[in-house]
Design a protein around this motif. Sequence first.
Motif, PDB file in Angstrom:
ATOM      1  N   ARG A   1     -28.473  -2.967  15.938  1.00 44.29           N
ATOM      2  CA  ARG A   1     -28.154  -1.657  16.523  1.00 44.29           C
ATOM      3  C   ARG A   1     -26.664  -1.352  16.399  1.00 44.29           C
ATOM      4  N   MET A   2     -25.843  -2.395  16.096  1.00 42.60           N
ATOM      5  CA  MET A   2     -24.419  -2.176  15.859  1.00 42.60           C
ATOM      6  C   MET A   2     -24.192  -1.285  14.643  1.00 42.60           C
TER       7      MET A   2
ATOM      8  N   VAL B   1     -22.714   2.119  15.331  1.00 50.99           N
ATOM      9  CA  VAL B   1     -21.295   2.058  15.683  1.00 50.99           C
ATOM     10  C   VAL B   1     -20.455   1.872  14.423  1.00 50.99           C
ATOM     11  N   TYR B   2     -20.911   0.981  13.542  1.00 53.00           N
ATOM     12  CA  TYR B   2     -20.193   0.739  12.288  1.00 53.00           C
ATOM     13  C   TYR B   2     -20.065   2.027  11.480  1.00 53.00           C
TER      14      TYR B   2
ATOM     15  N   PHE C   1     -20.079   5.205  12.440  1.00 54.73           N
ATOM     16  CA  PHE C   1     -19.137   6.159  13.007  1.00 54.73           C
ATOM     17  C   PHE C   1     -17.689   5.687  12.842  1.00 54.73           C
ATOM     18  N   VAL C   2     -17.451   4.399  13.012  1.00 56.76           N
ATOM     19  CA  VAL C   2     -16.094   3.866  12.851  1.00 56.76           C
ATOM     20  C   VAL C   2     -15.633   4.003  11.397  1.00 56.76           C
TER      21      VAL C   2
ATOM     22  N   TYR D   1     -20.879  11.559  21.291  1.00 54.55           N
ATOM     23  CA  TYR D   1     -20.791  10.317  22.067  1.00 54.55           C
ATOM     24  C   TYR D   1     -22.067  10.105  22.870  1.00 54.55           C
TER      25      TYR D   1
ATOM     26  N   ILE E   1     -24.815   8.980  20.530  1.00 55.52           N
ATOM     27  CA  ILE E   1     -24.676   7.571  20.149  1.00 55.52           C
ATOM     28  C   ILE E   1     -25.220   6.662  21.251  1.00 55.52           C
TER      29      ILE E   1
ATOM     30  N   ILE F   1     -28.458   4.173  20.923  1.00 53.63           N
ATOM     31  CA  ILE F   1     -28.389   2.716  21.070  1.00 53.63           C
ATOM     32  C   ILE F   1     -29.328   2.238  22.171  1.00 53.63           C
TER      33      ILE F   1
ATOM     34  N   GLY G   1     -22.241  10.055  10.030  1.00 53.80           N
ATOM     35  CA  GLY G   1     -22.564   9.643  11.400  1.00 53.80           C
ATOM     36  C   GLY G   1     -23.790  10.362  11.929  1.00 53.80           C
TER      37      GLY G   1
END
Length: 297
Positions: free
Chosen positions: A108-109, A112-113, A115-116, A131, A134, A138, A246
């Motif tokens: 599930r990370m 996050v990866y 978007f970063v 936000y 996201i 998750i 994203g």
Amino acid sequence: MNSTKSFSKAQLWGVELNLISLLFSSISPVLNKFSLTSLSPVIGGIFTSLFAAGFVLITIIFRHQTISWHSFANPWLWLLGGTNAIGIILQYVALSLLSPITVTLIARMYLVYVFVLSYIFLREKIEGLDYLAIVLCIIGSFLISGGCLQLSDNGWGIICAFIYPLMYAANNITAKHLVADAHPNSVLFYNHSTSAILLLIFALASGTSFKGFSSSAVAFNFGGAFFNGFLSLLLFYTSLKFISAGKANIVRAIGPVIVIIYSAFFFPVQVTHSLILGAILVLTASVIVTFTKTLHR
């Protein structure tokens, strides 16, 4: 006003392409369940990449498009295929060392990866309601996966489980960069062809056996390559022309829900309250992504 409307239509078209893409990609896990009975993960990956590259090449020929073989000197293309190949290998290493639940939850990370990386390399900004999307995505994914993280003392397995979604995220960001100046067909062909070459090199270097697989397993792999490696990814790459990386991947969080629906036709599926709540959350996240900019522009 006209620019706002055209932007909204483009964004909705991107989301629609992504949703159709999910309908095709979600067939693949069911087909791969049957194909991996006699195919090793690496050999399965090689076959998938070769079959998908063949499908894309046929499409390119029929559409009278061209492939520049000199483009293989472009390091971006090898980054595209390399991240995909490494992701495939690490995913199966993680699955061999950890429980499927642990791997699924750590994966599930990925969101996050994405978007970063999209913020760092593509300068895609995260807006207010993104936000919330996201977080909902998750939490919903955790609930769909069962919400039970089972960590073992296998450090290497945990490392692989954290790195492989990073590789897939980097692959998507690279694809987003490339489709800005190239046709999605070409990008998809380069992705699969370079992946196949790198996976073949890995298979030869690691002594992977090319014997003992059945024709039925290859047939299921062929189907998975057609629906996921070809149709789904082509639609996904095309959608990246209209929406950010994203937002595209928040929409793709609906994928497990569709997989569960498909799987119910072949395997017993237990519908729980957490599964229903998780599905509602990821669907809500997708709705937020679809209409956020339309409301604020």
